[in-house]
Scaffold this motif. Structure first.
Motif, mmCIF file in Angstrom:
data_model
loop_
_atom_site.group_PDB
_atom_site.id
_atom_site.type_symbol
_atom_site.label_atom_id
_atom_site.label_comp_id
_atom_site.label_asym_id
_atom_site.label_seq_id
_atom_site.Cartn_x
_atom_site.Cartn_y
_atom_site.Cartn_z
ATOM 1 N N ALA A 140 45.873 43.383 38.569
ATOM 2 C CA ALA A 140 44.778 43.462 37.602
ATOM 3 C C ALA A 140 45.253 44.242 36.383
ATOM 4 N N ASP A 141 44.868 43.741 35.205
ATOM 5 C CA ASP A 141 45.199 44.429 33.963
ATOM 6 C C ASP A 141 44.532 45.802 33.958
ATOM 7 N N ARG A 142 45.167 46.724 33.277
ATOM 8 C CA ARG A 142 44.649 48.092 33.236
ATOM 9 C C ARG A 142 43.258 48.168 32.614
ATOM 10 N N SER A 143 42.975 47.286 31.670
ATOM 11 C CA SER A 143 41.696 47.364 30.956
ATOM 12 C C SER A 143 40.611 46.460 31.546
ATOM 13 N N VAL A 144 40.891 45.740 32.628
ATOM 14 C CA VAL A 144 39.869 44.890 33.227
ATOM 15 C C VAL A 144 38.838 45.770 33.935
ATOM 16 N N ARG A 145 37.607 45.294 33.913
ATOM 17 C CA ARG A 145 36.530 46.063 34.539
ATOM 18 C C ARG A 145 36.692 46.064 36.052
ATOM 19 N N TYR A 146 36.376 47.174 36.682
ATOM 20 C CA TYR A 146 36.495 47.293 38.126
ATOM 21 C C TYR A 146 35.554 46.315 38.825
ATOM 22 N N GLU A 147 34.438 46.018 38.200
ATOM 23 C CA GLU A 147 33.476 45.080 38.784
ATOM 24 C C GLU A 147 34.119 43.708 39.017
ATOM 25 N N ARG A 148 34.961 43.270 38.095
ATOM 26 C CA ARG A 148 35.627 41.970 38.230
ATOM 27 C C ARG A 148 36.616 41.986 39.398
ATOM 28 N N VAL A 149 37.335 43.084 39.540
ATOM 29 C CA VAL A 149 38.274 43.223 40.657
ATOM 30 C C VAL A 149 37.511 43.247 41.978
ATOM 31 N N ALA A 150 36.378 43.930 42.023
ATOM 32 C CA ALA A 150 35.568 43.994 43.236
ATOM 33 C C ALA A 150 35.009 42.619 43.591
ATOM 34 N N GLU A 151 34.647 41.822 42.589
ATOM 35 C CA GLU A 151 34.149 40.466 42.860
ATOM 36 C C GLU A 151 35.236 39.605 43.501
ATOM 37 N N VAL A 152 36.457 39.703 42.995
ATOM 38 C CA VAL A 152 37.566 38.929 43.560
ATOM 39 C C VAL A 152 37.866 39.386 44.984
ATOM 40 N N MET A 153 37.845 40.694 45.217
ATOM 41 C CA MET A 153 38.082 41.205 46.561
ATOM 42 C C MET A 153 36.988 40.754 47.532
ATOM 43 N N ALA A 154 35.745 40.746 47.081
ATOM 44 C CA ALA A 154 34.640 40.297 47.927
ATOM 45 C C ALA A 154 34.770 38.807 48.233
ATOM 46 N N ALA A 155 35.197 38.006 47.250
ATOM 47 C CA ALA A 155 35.402 36.577 47.486
ATOM 48 C C ALA A 155 36.511 36.351 48.500
ATOM 49 N N GLY A 160 37.824 34.828 54.186
ATOM 50 C CA GLY A 160 38.573 35.023 55.410
ATOM 51 C C GLY A 160 39.966 35.586 55.242
ATOM 52 N N LEU A 161 40.350 35.969 54.036
ATOM 53 C CA LEU A 161 41.661 36.601 53.847
ATOM 54 C C LEU A 161 41.556 38.078 54.219
ATOM 55 N N GLY A 162 42.378 38.495 55.147
ATOM 56 C CA GLY A 162 42.281 39.860 55.633
ATOM 57 C C GLY A 162 43.289 40.815 55.037
ATOM 58 N N LYS A 163 44.370 40.301 54.477
ATOM 59 C CA LYS A 163 45.422 41.174 53.954
ATOM 60 C C LYS A 163 45.446 41.084 52.435
ATOM 61 N N ILE A 164 45.091 42.190 51.794
ATOM 62 C CA ILE A 164 45.073 42.257 50.333
ATOM 63 C C ILE A 164 45.940 43.437 49.918
ATOM 64 N N GLY A 165 46.860 43.185 49.007
ATOM 65 C CA GLY A 165 47.705 44.253 48.481
ATOM 66 C C GLY A 165 47.548 44.353 46.983
ATOM 67 N N PHE A 166 47.619 45.574 46.465
ATOM 68 C CA PHE A 166 47.504 45.797 45.029
ATOM 69 C C PHE A 166 48.902 46.001 44.444
ATOM 70 N N ILE A 167 49.212 45.275 43.407
ATOM 71 C CA ILE A 167 50.502 45.391 42.745
ATOM 72 C C ILE A 167 50.306 46.210 41.465
ATOM 73 N N THR A 168 51.094 47.270 41.355
ATOM 74 C CA THR A 168 51.027 48.132 40.183
ATOM 75 C C THR A 168 52.411 48.320 39.604
ATOM 76 N N GLU A 169 52.479 48.851 38.428
ATOM 77 C CA GLU A 169 53.749 49.173 37.810
ATOM 78 C C GLU A 169 53.911 50.685 37.829
ATOM 79 N N PRO A 170 55.123 51.157 38.107
ATOM 80 C CA PRO A 170 55.327 52.617 38.135
ATOM 81 C C PRO A 170 55.216 53.209 36.741
ATOM 82 N N ARG A 171 54.819 54.466 36.716
ATOM 83 C CA ARG A 171 54.707 55.171 35.436
ATOM 84 C C ARG A 171 56.085 55.416 34.861
ATOM 85 N N THR A 172 56.192 55.239 33.571
ATOM 86 C CA THR A 172 57.446 55.565 32.896
ATOM 87 C C THR A 172 57.280 56.940 32.271
ATOM 88 N N GLN A 173 58.315 57.736 32.401
ATOM 89 C CA GLN A 173 58.206 59.107 31.884
ATOM 90 C C GLN A 173 58.939 59.272 30.605
#
Length: 138
Positions: free
Chosen positions: A105-120, A125-138
């Motif tokens: 999910a894009d950093r600026s997308v609303r959490y509500e949209r992410v929650a809707e996709v997770m609920a769908a 019936g999909l039981g395994k959901i993983g979140f992909i993120t990018e590491p912080r650059t220092q």
């Protein structure tokens, strides 16, 4: 003297008393003589054979992305509406072994949209959901 008499010659004892060592060696010899015949007795059975080839039934991962406007892509293909998303989820949930859903999910997308996709995904019936993120650059 209170503890008895001492010899006047304070010579260093240069001999090793071998009697305790021989006693220990004889005890170990007797133990080995008694236990070795017990170890050699075995029951002859025909054991089953097994292969050592690993199972390569790894499910394919599903890459689901949500951009800043809330638009969804399913494995880099745009999803037109919620009905198409639910149909894709239902098809993926029927596969054996069940694939993992990797959600980006894009950093600026609303959490509500992410929650809707997770609920769908959960309803479908999909039981395994993983979140992909990018590491912080220092």
């Amino acid at each position: 003297m209170a503890f008895g008499t001492f010899d006047s010659d304070d010579e260093v004892m240069n001999e090793i008393n071998m009697t305790p060592l021989v006693d220990v060696m004889l005890v170990l010899l007797i133990i080995f003589i008694v236990t070795i015949p017990v170890i050699n007795h075995a029951v002859k059975i025909d054991l089953p054979r097994a292969t050592n080839q690993p199972n390569d039934d790894k499910p394919q991962n599903i890459n689901l992305s949500i951009d800043a406007e809330g638009k969804i892509t399913w494995n880099n293909a745009p999803v037109a509406d919620e009905a198409e998303l639910e149909a894709n989820i239902a098809l993926a949930a029927q596969r054996q072994p069940q694939p993992e859903l990797h959600l980006r999910a894009d950093r600026s997308v609303r959490y509500e949209r992410v929650a809707e996709v997770m609920a769908a995904a959960q309803r479908g019936g999909l039981g395994k959901i993983g979140f992909i993120t990018e590491p912080r650059t220092q």
